[in-house]
Write a protein that holds these residues in place. Structure first.
Motif, PDB file in Angstrom:
ATOM      1  N   THR A  49     -14.664 -33.347  37.830  1.00 53.62           N
ATOM      2  CA  THR A  49     -15.542 -32.194  38.009  1.00 53.62           C
ATOM      3  C   THR A  49     -16.059 -32.098  39.437  1.00 53.62           C
ATOM      4  N   GLU A  65      -6.950 -44.788  34.560  1.00 50.54           N
ATOM      5  CA  GLU A  65      -7.637 -43.737  35.322  1.00 50.54           C
ATOM      6  C   GLU A  65      -8.377 -44.398  36.464  1.00 50.54           C
ATOM      7  N   TYR A  96     -21.785 -47.191  31.573  1.00 49.54           N
ATOM      8  CA  TYR A  96     -20.743 -47.044  32.607  1.00 49.54           C
ATOM      9  C   TYR A  96     -20.521 -48.324  33.400  1.00 49.54           C
ATOM     10  N   THR A 129     -11.119 -31.412  33.985  1.00 51.99           N
ATOM     11  CA  THR A 129     -10.299 -31.014  35.131  1.00 51.99           C
ATOM     12  C   THR A 129      -8.837 -31.380  34.859  1.00 51.99           C
TER      13      THR A 129
HETATM   14  N1  PMP Z   1     -12.750 -40.375  34.149  1.00 47.29           N
HETATM   15  C1  PMP Z   1     -14.019 -40.827  34.181  1.00 47.29           C
HETATM   16  C2  PMP Z   1     -14.288 -42.253  33.872  1.00 47.29           C
HETATM   17  C3  PMP Z   1     -15.073 -39.952  34.501  1.00 47.29           C
HETATM   18  O1  PMP Z   1     -16.332 -40.389  34.512  1.00 47.29           O
HETATM   19  C4  PMP Z   1     -14.781 -38.601  34.801  1.00 47.29           C
HETATM   20  C5  PMP Z   1     -15.901 -37.639  35.100  1.00 47.29           C
HETATM   21  N2  PMP Z   1     -16.408 -37.784  36.399  1.00 47.29           N
HETATM   22  C6  PMP Z   1     -13.434 -38.191  34.793  1.00 47.29           C
HETATM   23  C7  PMP Z   1     -12.456 -39.106  34.442  1.00 47.29           C
HETATM   24  C8  PMP Z   1     -13.056 -36.772  35.095  1.00 47.29           C
HETATM   25  O2  PMP Z   1     -13.480 -35.933  34.051  1.00 47.29           O
HETATM   26  P1  PMP Z   1     -13.881 -34.405  34.279  1.00 47.29           P
HETATM   27  O3  PMP Z   1     -12.702 -33.741  34.858  1.00 47.29           O
HETATM   28  O4  PMP Z   1     -14.226 -33.908  32.935  1.00 47.29           O
HETATM   29  O5  PMP Z   1     -15.042 -34.410  35.224  1.00 47.29           O
END
Ligand code: PMP
Length: 290
Positions: A246, A182, A153, A210
């Motif tokens: 999430t 994002e 990450y 989500t």
């Molecule tokens: N983008 C990234 C880089 C993430 O790490 C996450 C999860 N925290 C999300 C988007 C959102 O994904 P989710 O709705 O599955 O938590």
């Protein structure tokens, strides 16, 4: 607190991995962040599907079936008597030698932590977040596809540092063509002229659980929706902006790079979607009894 690690439940202090684990040495592994609401694990099957897809993309074979994994997540929640929780499920390549070769790692490490959830303070749902554009670009899809939820990450952490240095909590990440991808740990949406818009994930974003839920709610409730390539100018001039994840659920954004979005308050559609989403968390998932 009881942690699941490699087939056993142990105390937090005893839940340790080897310094030779390639998850630690190289970020070689995959993970999920999952949430349970009042003894219902929200979209657990979808999270497990994404986990196995990520593992497949890095040629990591998880030594457990999807069903066993679902059962183990639920068991971890029950073991910790948690009705509302955040679950971190991690699969690493496992211990090997000091080289990169994944073939030297015969046994993946699997651990599951179930804990209380750390959220954005509630006030941000009322007043909205101020965020910035990160200097750090999103990883190239052709180099390390952001659709893989890997343990690596660092790309996101560098952008998070950009956010922190600007005195904010989140940053928008652009791809190499300057399209909005994002945020560091959330997907991003905007509303313009009553239409809901979000970037397609194949330009460099995680396919958020989500995000998917919000798209489904929009379609079900006849909100016009489109996946579209968007630039910062589109977000600066949006009527509403919000992030999804999430932990965050749906969180309004009212300022980007010090520019006020819409009327500077959480948008009407954003709040409607948040209400619908919270309703969904009451029914959509795997039930368990603590
Ligand atoms: N983008 C990234 C880089 C993430 O790490 C996450 C999860 N925290 C999300 C988007 C959102 O994904 P989710 O709705 O599955 O938590």
């Amino acid at each position: 607190m009881k942690i699941y690690i490699n087939g056993r439940f142990v105390d937090k202090e005893a839940a340790v991995v080897s310094v030779f684990d390639h998850g630690l040495l190289y970020g070689d592994g995959v993970f999920e962040g999952i949430r349970s609401y009042n003894s219902l694990v929200f979209r657990l099957k979808e999270h497990i599907d994404r986990l196995y897809k990520s593992a497949d993309a890095i040629e990591l074979k998880i030594p457990m079936t999807k069903l066993e994994m679902i059962e183990t997540v639920v068991k971890t929640l029950k073991e910790n008597r948690l009705k509302d929780a955040y679950v971190r499920l991690v699969i690493t390549r496992g211990p090997g030698d000091l080289g990169l070769d994944p073939r030297k790692c015969p046994k993946p490490t699997i651990f599951i932590i179930a804990d209380k959830i750390a959220l954005y303070p509630e006030k941000f749902y009322g007043v909205g977040l101020a965020i910035v554009t990160a200097v750090t670009k999103r990883n190239l899809v052709q180099a390390l596809d952001p659709r893989i939820k890997s343990l690596n990450y660092l790309n996101n952490i560098l952008a998070k540092i950009d956010a922190i240095k600007s005195g904010t909590q989140e940053a928008i990440m652009l791809n190499h063509d300057d399209y909005v991808a994002e945020c560091t740990s959330d997907n991003i949406f905007m509303v313009k002229d009553n239409e809901l818009l979000t970037p397609p994930v194949d330009i460099g974003a995680l396919e958020g659980i989500t995000r998917d839920a919000v798209i489904q709610i929009a379609k079900r409730t006849d909100v016009p929706f489109c996946e579209k390539l968007l630039k910062m100018e589109d977000f600066y001039t949006a009527d509403e902006v919000f992030l999804t994840g999430t932990a965050a659920e749906i969180i309004p954004v009212v300022k980007i790079d010090e520019r006020v979005i819409g009327n500077g308050k959480p948008g009407k559609l954003t709040l409607k979607l948040l209400k619908e989403f919270r309703e969904l968390t009451k029914t959509d998932g795997v039930k368990y009894v603590v």
